[in-house]
Scaffold this motif. Structure first.
Motif, short mmCIF file in Angstrom:
data_model
loop_
_atom_site.label_atom_id
_atom_site.label_comp_id
_atom_site.label_asym_id
_atom_site.label_seq_id
_atom_site.Cartn_x
_atom_site.Cartn_y
_atom_site.Cartn_z
N SER A 56 -4.57 -19.65 6.04
CA SER A 56 -3.52 -19.35 5.06
C SER A 56 -3.54 -17.88 4.67
O SER A 56 -2.49 -17.22 4.63
N ASP A 57 -4.73 -17.35 4.42
CA ASP A 57 -4.85 -15.94 4.06
C ASP A 57 -4.61 -15.02 5.25
O ASP A 57 -4.19 -13.87 5.08
N VAL A 71 -5.64 -24.34 14.54
CA VAL A 71 -4.54 -23.37 14.52
C VAL A 71 -3.32 -23.87 15.29
O VAL A 71 -2.36 -23.11 15.48
N ALA A 72 -3.33 -25.13 15.69
CA ALA A 72 -2.24 -25.66 16.52
C ALA A 72 -0.89 -25.46 15.85
O ALA A 72 0.09 -25.05 16.48
N GLY A 73 -0.79 -25.77 14.55
CA GLY A 73 0.48 -25.64 13.85
C GLY A 73 0.96 -24.21 13.78
O GLY A 73 2.15 -23.92 14.01
N GLN A 74 0.04 -23.28 13.50
CA GLN A 74 0.43 -21.87 13.40
C GLN A 74 0.84 -21.30 14.75
O GLN A 74 1.74 -20.47 14.84
N ALA A 88 4.25 -22.49 15.46
CA ALA A 88 5.21 -21.76 14.63
C ALA A 88 5.23 -20.26 14.95
O ALA A 88 6.05 -19.53 14.39
N ARG A 89 4.32 -19.82 15.81
CA ARG A 89 4.21 -18.42 16.22
C ARG A 89 3.93 -17.48 15.05
O ARG A 89 4.40 -16.35 15.02
N THR A 90 3.15 -17.98 14.10
CA THR A 90 2.74 -17.11 12.98
C THR A 90 1.39 -16.45 13.26
O THR A 90 0.99 -15.56 12.52
N LEU A 91 0.71 -16.91 14.30
CA LEU A 91 -0.55 -16.29 14.71
C LEU A 91 -0.42 -15.74 16.12
O LEU A 91 0.34 -16.27 16.94
#
Length: 322
Positions: free
Chosen positions: A190-191, A207-210, A213-216
């Motif tokens: 989150s941070d 980290v599958a969700g991120q 979502a291509r946030t990572l």
């Protein structure tokens, strides 16, 4: 008296030989020193299911969490060396804990266990937020070197593999960052997404969700070879930082002095299980690569990792030696 001792030793050895020939004649237990429901527990249940069929006895999984894997691991170390109590744990139990708790462990990783084999490998990746300008590890390390201690990285806990792995990378790069440990990956991620920290080393499961979502942004994988799960992501060595490779891995162990015939049989059955195509796919669903290597390979891996981790543990002040 000497003859009596020799005779008793011979009888003891003969008794174990008979038991080894009959093995197993009752259910076998695999102790997992982690909480039920996690990835290690799931991996242990896959192994147990296979061994139940090939050994002809029920093989059950018993989670025994606590003490950073110390409680369950000590339990197996003190168990009878008869092949009926086994241990499945992460490599950090054997490679990292002796460095962070020198002289204080209730077991010796090399003396108190008979390794059976490597079960699986869990690749760790270096992630940054997709909102940062850093597209390579070098860019990120150059920024850290230009601002010593001003940038922060996350881990899922002090002394965790991601913490030590990141310190290895920073030492190799000659960079300094502030470490912010979290109680698990969820708050750390989150941070990371919001920019409080600039990077984290983690496996793919949390980290599958991120990633979807291509946030990572995955910058590198910490293992010696690219992962089939993210084949376009370079290794740290390919990114220009050799000598910083590490893997989270799971191994199966019996207590020391378990009859070699039993260890060999378990190692053979484990090897057959890991050679099955269905096993590869089952472990892939957990985010694991299949392991390779029997007892000797496990011992050598522990020795090599202890040497590799020692400088990072010292530099990070992680040793509990007094």
């Amino acid at each position: 008296m000497k003859l009596l001792r020799l005779a008793l030793a011979a009888l003891f050895a003969a008794a174990f030989t008979v038991h080894a020939q009959d093995y197993p004649s009752r259910p076998v237990k695999i102790v997992v020193p982690y909480a039920a429901g996690g990835g290690v527990d799931a991996a242990a249940r896959l192994v147990a299911q296979h061994l139940s069929g090939t050994l002809g006895q029920n093989v059950i999984v018993e989670p025994k969490p606590g003490g950073g894997t110390l409680i369950g691991t000590e339990m197996v170390a003190r168990s009878a060396p008869d092949g009926y109590t086994l241990l499945l744990t992460g490599g950090s139990t054997m490679s990292l804990l002796p460095l962070t708790h020198p002289g204080k462990l209730p077991f010796d990783p090399l003396a108190d266990f008979a390794p059976v084999g490597v079960v699986s490998r869990i690749p760790f990746f270096l992630f940054s937020s997709a909102s940062t300008p850093y597209k390579t590890v070098k860019e990120l390390m150059d920024a850290a070197k230009g601002n010593p201690g001003a940038m922060a990285y996350a881990s899922n806990g002090v002394g965790a593999m991601g913490h030590v792995g990141t310190e290895m990378l920073l030492q190799s790069a000659g960079a300094k960052m502030t470490h912010i440990p979290y109680n698990g990956f969820a708050p750390a991620l989150s941070d990371l997404v919001t920019g409080r920290v600039v990077m984290v080393m983690a496996d793919l499961a949390p980290v599958a969700g991120q990633l979807q979502a291509r946030t990572l942004r995955p910058l590198a994988v910490a293992s010696s070879q690219r992962s089939r799960f993210q084949p376009d992501v370079p290794t740290l060595e390919e990114a220009g930082f050799p000598g910083t490779e590490f893997e989270v891995w799971l191994g199966l162990y019996a207590p020391a002095k378990t009859p070699p015939e039993i260890v060999t049989r378990l190692a053979t059955e484990l090897g057959r299980f890991l050679a099955l195509p269905a096993t590869r796919e089952a472990f892939a669903k957990l985010g694991h690569e299949l392991g390779t290597g029997g007892p000797d390979a496990v011992r050598q891996r522990i020795v090599n990792e202890q040497k590799a981790f020692a400088p990072a543990v010292r530099a990070a002040g992680l040793s509990n030696a007094k």
